[in-house]
Design a protein around this motif. Structure first.
Motif, short mmCIF file in Angstrom:
data_model
loop_
_atom_site.label_atom_id
_atom_site.label_comp_id
_atom_site.label_asym_id
_atom_site.label_seq_id
_atom_site.Cartn_x
_atom_site.Cartn_y
_atom_site.Cartn_z
N HIS A 19 0.84 -1.19 0.00
CA HIS A 19 0.00 0.00 0.00
C HIS A 19 0.89 1.25 0.00
O HIS A 19 2.01 1.24 0.52
N THR A 20 0.37 2.31 -0.58
CA THR A 20 1.05 3.60 -0.53
C THR A 20 0.58 4.34 0.71
O THR A 20 -0.63 4.48 0.94
N GLY A 57 -2.38 13.96 0.84
CA GLY A 57 -3.04 13.20 -0.22
C GLY A 57 -4.36 12.58 0.17
O GLY A 57 -4.76 11.57 -0.41
N THR A 59 -7.31 13.35 -0.45
CA THR A 59 -8.32 13.29 -1.52
C THR A 59 -8.14 12.07 -2.41
O THR A 59 -9.05 11.69 -3.14
N ARG A 60 -6.96 11.43 -2.33
CA ARG A 60 -6.72 10.20 -3.11
C ARG A 60 -6.75 8.95 -2.24
O ARG A 60 -6.57 7.85 -2.73
N ALA A 61 -6.97 9.15 -0.94
CA ALA A 61 -6.83 8.04 0.01
C ALA A 61 -8.07 7.15 0.04
O ALA A 61 -9.18 7.58 -0.23
N ASP A 62 -7.83 5.89 0.38
CA ASP A 62 -8.92 4.94 0.60
C ASP A 62 -9.26 4.80 2.09
O ASP A 62 -10.34 4.32 2.43
#
Length: 215
Positions: A19-20, A57, A59-62
């Motif tokens: 995962h990032t 980040g 807004t890009r996170a899960d």
């Protein structure tokens, strides 16, 4: 949010699973806990500040985990992540068990550190069946685990379920997880993970100890 022992361990574990990860902390020295091989972003700032979250980040996170040492900071950050940025997978670390239960009912998944530690100790001190592995927030459903009683070895899973009122969620067998059917045969050494309604737990454990009655 939070790069203490829990946060740094969590970040490395997620990265090990491909995962990032971005980590936020108010103290830039805290990022040393991540070690030299950490490839994620390190953002210095207050974790409930919207600009800081955006820089990390979100807004890009899960998913978002608030695991700093402050209950208030964690719950505010969790609410901002959920209510402002629309994340559904949000977890907050809470030291006060009373607060944790309140926020759990509001739909924010919480981990109450003190309660979790106390429950782990209790499960190792008290007789089997006294304290469950897991109890849902309403206190209605519990998950217990037990080594398959010798008296049940060779019996069908369906028979144990019918007589005890419990359900076998899964079995740990020889280092692997097994999803049993009603016809699955309980084997010696099986670790049974059973789901029980709280009010039926006493009866279920008496049936586990007693062994099967003839059909």
């Amino acid at each position: 949010m939070g790069c203490g022992r829990v946060g740094s361990t969590l970040a490395r574990s997620l990265e090990d699973r491909d995962h990032t990860v971005a980590v936020i902390d108010t103290d830039p020295d805290a990022f040393r806990r991540l070690g030299p091989w950490f490839n994620g972003d390190k953002v210095t700032g207050v974790g409930f500040d919207q600009q800081v979250l955006a820089k990390a980040g979100i807004t890009r996170a899960d998913a978002f985990a608030a695991v700093s040492s402050g209950d208030n900071s964690n719950i505010i950050a969790a609410r901002v992540a959920r209510e402002t940025f629309g994340l559904e997978q949000v977890v907050a670390r809470i030291y006060d068990p009373g607060r944790a239960e309140v926020y759990q009912r509001l739909g924010i998944t919480t981990v109450a550190t003190v309660k979790w530690t106390a429950d782990q100790v209790l499960r190792r001190l008290l007789p089997a069946g006294t304290e469950p592995d897991f109890r849902d927030p309403s206190g209605t459903i519990r998950v217990d685990h037990l080594v398959a009683p010798i008296s049940w070895v060779g019996s069908r899973a369906g028979q144990l379920q019918e007589q005890s009122g419990a359900r076998i969620a899964w079995i740990d067998r020889l280092g692997e997880g097994v999803l049993p059917t009603r016809e699955s045969v309980i084997q010696e050494g099986d670790m049974l993970h059973v789901v029980i309604r709280e009010e039926h737990a006493g009866h279920a454990h008496r049936v586990f100890e007693r062994g099967p009655e003839k059909d």
